[in-house]
Design a protein around this motif. Structure first.
Motif, PDB file in Angstrom:
ATOM      1  N   SER A   1       8.533  -7.274   6.923  1.00 28.60           N
ATOM      2  CA  SER A   1       8.076  -7.768   8.213  1.00 28.60           C
ATOM      3  C   SER A   1       8.357  -6.748   9.310  1.00 28.60           C
ATOM      4  O   SER A   1       8.849  -7.082  10.357  1.00 28.60           O
ATOM      5  CB  SER A   1       8.733  -9.096   8.533  1.00 28.60           C
ATOM      6  OG  SER A   1      10.125  -8.902   8.680  1.00 28.60           O
ATOM      7  N   THR A   2       8.033  -5.493   9.043  1.00 29.87           N
ATOM      8  CA  THR A   2       8.216  -4.468  10.054  1.00 29.87           C
ATOM      9  C   THR A   2       7.080  -4.559  11.064  1.00 29.87           C
ATOM     10  O   THR A   2       6.193  -5.387  10.946  1.00 29.87           O
ATOM     11  CB  THR A   2       8.226  -3.080   9.403  1.00 29.87           C
ATOM     12  OG1 THR A   2       6.995  -2.903   8.728  1.00 29.87           O
ATOM     13  CG2 THR A   2       9.377  -2.929   8.450  1.00 29.87           C
ATOM     14  N   VAL A   3       7.123  -3.705  12.037  1.00 27.79           N
ATOM     15  CA  VAL A   3       6.101  -3.730  13.084  1.00 27.79           C
ATOM     16  C   VAL A   3       4.719  -3.430  12.498  1.00 27.79           C
ATOM     17  O   VAL A   3       3.725  -4.009  12.896  1.00 27.79           O
ATOM     18  CB  VAL A   3       6.460  -2.690  14.172  1.00 27.79           C
ATOM     19  CG1 VAL A   3       5.372  -2.627  15.225  1.00 27.79           C
ATOM     20  CG2 VAL A   3       7.802  -3.038  14.799  1.00 27.79           C
ATOM     21  N   ARG A   4       4.643  -2.521  11.510  1.00 31.57           N
ATOM     22  CA  ARG A   4       3.357  -2.092  10.955  1.00 31.57           C
ATOM     23  C   ARG A   4       2.827  -3.047   9.903  1.00 31.57           C
ATOM     24  O   ARG A   4       1.710  -2.910   9.467  1.00 31.57           O
ATOM     25  CB  ARG A   4       3.492  -0.686  10.370  1.00 31.57           C
ATOM     26  CG  ARG A   4       3.805   0.334  11.465  1.00 31.57           C
ATOM     27  CD  ARG A   4       4.068   1.692  10.926  1.00 31.57           C
ATOM     28  NE  ARG A   4       2.993   2.100  10.029  1.00 31.57           N
ATOM     29  CZ  ARG A   4       3.124   3.040   9.127  1.00 31.57           C
ATOM     30  NH1 ARG A   4       4.250   3.665   8.988  1.00 31.57           N
ATOM     31  NH2 ARG A   4       2.116   3.354   8.348  1.00 31.57           N
ATOM     32  N   GLY A   5       3.610  -3.992   9.423  1.00 30.85           N
ATOM     33  CA  GLY A   5       3.134  -4.955   8.439  1.00 30.85           C
ATOM     34  C   GLY A   5       3.231  -4.420   7.022  1.00 30.85           C
ATOM     35  O   GLY A   5       3.945  -3.461   6.749  1.00 30.85           O
ATOM     36  N   VAL A   6       2.509  -5.060   6.124  1.00 33.82           N
ATOM     37  CA  VAL A   6       2.540  -4.692   4.717  1.00 33.82           C
ATOM     38  C   VAL A   6       1.785  -3.381   4.534  1.00 33.82           C
ATOM     39  O   VAL A   6       0.666  -3.244   5.023  1.00 33.82           O
ATOM     40  CB  VAL A   6       1.890  -5.812   3.870  1.00 33.82           C
ATOM     41  CG1 VAL A   6       1.864  -5.422   2.412  1.00 33.82           C
ATOM     42  CG2 VAL A   6       2.639  -7.111   4.063  1.00 33.82           C
ATOM     43  N   PRO A   7       2.362  -2.380   3.829  1.00 31.24           N
ATOM     44  CA  PRO A   7       1.664  -1.107   3.656  1.00 31.24           C
ATOM     45  C   PRO A   7       0.406  -1.273   2.799  1.00 31.24           C
ATOM     46  O   PRO A   7       0.373  -2.071   1.874  1.00 31.24           O
ATOM     47  CB  PRO A   7       2.688  -0.220   2.961  1.00 31.24           C
ATOM     48  CG  PRO A   7       3.742  -1.115   2.472  1.00 31.24           C
ATOM     49  CD  PRO A   7       3.683  -2.373   3.254  1.00 31.24           C
ATOM     50  N   THR A   8      -0.614  -0.500   3.125  1.00 28.62           N
ATOM     51  CA  THR A   8      -1.874  -0.567   2.387  1.00 28.62           C
ATOM     52  C   THR A   8      -1.754   0.227   1.095  1.00 28.62           C
ATOM     53  O   THR A   8      -0.765   0.927   0.863  1.00 28.62           O
ATOM     54  CB  THR A   8      -3.022   0.006   3.227  1.00 28.62           C
ATOM     55  OG1 THR A   8      -2.742   1.386   3.485  1.00 28.62           O
ATOM     56  CG2 THR A   8      -3.174  -0.740   4.526  1.00 28.62           C
ATOM     57  N   ASP A   9      -2.786   0.135   0.248  1.00 26.52           N
ATOM     58  CA  ASP A   9      -2.799   0.891  -1.003  1.00 26.52           C
ATOM     59  C   ASP A   9      -2.737   2.389  -0.734  1.00 26.52           C
ATOM     60  O   ASP A   9      -2.062   3.128  -1.435  1.00 26.52           O
ATOM     61  CB  ASP A   9      -4.056   0.560  -1.807  1.00 26.52           C
ATOM     62  CG  ASP A   9      -3.983  -0.810  -2.438  1.00 26.52           C
ATOM     63  OD1 ASP A   9      -2.876  -1.372  -2.496  1.00 26.52           O
ATOM     64  OD2 ASP A   9      -5.036  -1.312  -2.891  1.00 26.52           O
ATOM     65  N   GLU A  10      -3.457   2.852   0.297  1.00 26.93           N
ATOM     66  CA  GLU A  10      -3.466   4.284   0.613  1.00 26.93           C
ATOM     67  C   GLU A  10      -2.105   4.770   1.064  1.00 26.93           C
ATOM     68  O   GLU A  10      -1.724   5.901   0.782  1.00 26.93           O
ATOM     69  CB  GLU A  10      -4.502   4.577   1.690  1.00 26.93           C
ATOM     70  CG  GLU A  10      -5.910   4.610   1.170  1.00 26.93           C
ATOM     71  CD  GLU A  10      -6.883   5.075   2.237  1.00 26.93           C
ATOM     72  OE1 GLU A  10      -6.463   5.799   3.149  1.00 26.93           O
ATOM     73  OE2 GLU A  10      -8.055   4.696   2.132  1.00 26.93           O
ATOM     74  N   GLU A  11      -1.367   3.920   1.776  1.00 29.51           N
ATOM     75  CA  GLU A  11      -0.058   4.343   2.266  1.00 29.51           C
ATOM     76  C   GLU A  11       0.990   4.407   1.167  1.00 29.51           C
ATOM     77  O   GLU A  11       1.913   5.207   1.236  1.00 29.51           O
ATOM     78  CB  GLU A  11       0.411   3.380   3.358  1.00 29.51           C
ATOM     79  CG  GLU A  11      -0.381   3.481   4.636  1.00 29.51           C
ATOM     80  CD  GLU A  11      -0.032   2.393   5.624  1.00 29.51           C
ATOM     81  OE1 GLU A  11      -0.429   2.531   6.770  1.00 29.51           O
ATOM     82  OE2 GLU A  11       0.626   1.415   5.230  1.00 29.51           O
ATOM     83  N   GLN A  12       0.867   3.568   0.157  1.00 28.70           N
ATOM     84  CA  GLN A  12       1.911   3.546  -0.866  1.00 28.70           C
ATOM     85  C   GLN A  12       1.490   4.164  -2.191  1.00 28.70           C
ATOM     86  O   GLN A  12       2.296   4.240  -3.109  1.00 28.70           O
ATOM     87  CB  GLN A  12       2.412   2.124  -1.082  1.00 28.70           C
ATOM     88  CG  GLN A  12       1.378   1.163  -1.589  1.00 28.70           C
ATOM     89  CD  GLN A  12       1.951  -0.234  -1.711  1.00 28.70           C
ATOM     90  OE1 GLN A  12       3.140  -0.446  -1.529  1.00 28.70           O
ATOM     91  NE2 GLN A  12       1.103  -1.188  -2.023  1.00 28.70           N
ATOM     92  N   ALA A  13       0.241   4.646  -2.294  1.00 28.10           N
ATOM     93  CA  ALA A  13      -0.202   5.264  -3.539  1.00 28.10           C
ATOM     94  C   ALA A  13       0.417   6.642  -3.700  1.00 28.10           C
ATOM     95  O   ALA A  13       0.617   7.366  -2.723  1.00 28.10           O
ATOM     96  CB  ALA A  13      -1.723   5.373  -3.546  1.00 28.10           C
ATOM     97  N   THR A  14       0.746   6.990  -4.933  1.00 28.72           N
ATOM     98  CA  THR A  14       1.300   8.305  -5.214  1.00 28.72           C
ATOM     99  C   THR A  14       0.600   8.890  -6.431  1.00 28.72           C
ATOM    100  O   THR A  14      -0.060   8.177  -7.185  1.00 28.72           O
ATOM    101  CB  THR A  14       2.813   8.231  -5.516  1.00 28.72           C
ATOM    102  OG1 THR A  14       2.998   7.364  -6.640  1.00 28.72           O
ATOM    103  CG2 THR A  14       3.599   7.722  -4.336  1.00 28.72           C
ATOM    104  N   GLY A  15       0.744  10.183  -6.622  1.00 28.93           N
ATOM    105  CA  GLY A  15       0.268  10.857  -7.816  1.00 28.93           C
ATOM    106  C   GLY A  15      -1.230  10.760  -8.017  1.00 28.93           C
ATOM    107  O   GLY A  15      -2.026  10.971  -7.102  1.00 28.93           O
ATOM    108  N   LEU A  16      -1.620  10.422  -9.245  1.00 21.76           N
ATOM    109  CA  LEU A  16      -3.028  10.379  -9.641  1.00 21.76           C
ATOM    110  C   LEU A  16      -3.802   9.343  -8.832  1.00 21.76           C
ATOM    111  O   LEU A  16      -4.954   9.583  -8.440  1.00 21.76           O
ATOM    112  CB  LEU A  16      -3.110  10.064 -11.132  1.00 21.76           C
ATOM    113  CG  LEU A  16      -4.470  10.187 -11.781  1.00 21.76           C
ATOM    114  CD1 LEU A  16      -4.983  11.607 -11.674  1.00 21.76           C
ATOM    115  CD2 LEU A  16      -4.374   9.779 -13.246  1.00 21.76           C
ATOM    116  N   GLU A  17      -3.190   8.187  -8.572  1.00 18.78           N
ATOM    117  CA  GLU A  17      -3.860   7.156  -7.789  1.00 18.78           C
ATOM    118  C   GLU A  17      -4.152   7.656  -6.378  1.00 18.78           C
ATOM    119  O   GLU A  17      -5.229   7.418  -5.839  1.00 18.78           O
ATOM    120  CB  GLU A  17      -2.992   5.905  -7.730  1.00 18.78           C
ATOM    121  CG  GLU A  17      -3.659   4.745  -7.021  1.00 18.78           C
ATOM    122  CD  GLU A  17      -2.757   3.534  -6.917  1.00 18.78           C
ATOM    123  OE1 GLU A  17      -1.565   3.631  -7.257  1.00 18.78           O
ATOM    124  OE2 GLU A  17      -3.259   2.484  -6.497  1.00 18.78           O
TER     125      GLU A  17
END
Ligand SMILES: [Zn+2]
Length: 128
Positions: free
Chosen positions: A31-47
């Motif tokens: 529940s931070t100011v920015r909300g739940v991170p999107t797929d693009e923000e939390q994707a790493t590597g091949l994804e």
């Protein structure tokens, strides 16, 4: 007692103690100011590389639905290949049970020997 008090403090917006001191609940991780991170923000590597390529209109791993072609000489079916020839199977009519196989060579468009649809081999680099 202290654990129960902390649990109440987390569920209520503000807890008022007997001494008049207000205690605010601890912020939850998501529940931070920015909300739940999107797929693009939390994707790493091949994804992450795949998402960035899709943003630029590329499909390096062929995960999108292939584009449909008319199969004419002007708009042949594009067949990606890493070599200079590739074996292609043509299902000439929609309800055929037999597949017509033929070799497609690099260069211009070739016709299916049975139905006459045009196919063209296009060199495709494999992603690493
Ligand atoms: Zn055919």
């Amino acid at each position: 007692m202290a654990g129960r008090l902390l649990l109440r403090a987390c569920t209520a917006t503000t807890l008022h103690l007997r001494s008049g001191v207000a205690v605010r609940p601890l912020p939850r991780a998501m529940s931070t100011v920015r909300g739940v991170p999107t797929d693009e923000e939390q994707a790493t590597g091949l994804e992450r590389r795949t998402l960035q390529a899709l943003k630029h209109g590329k499909d390096p791993y062929s995960i999108l639905k292939p584009k449909t072609y008319a199969g004419t000489k002007e708009d042949p079916h594009i067949v990606p290949g890493i070599g200079n020839k590739r074996l292609v199977g043509c299902l000439c009519e929609e309800d055929n049970t037999a597949i017509v196989w033929f070799w497609l060579h690099e260069g211009g468009a070739q016709r299916c020997p049975s139905c006459g649809s045009h196919y063209q081999l296009v060199h495709h680099e494999l992603p690493h």
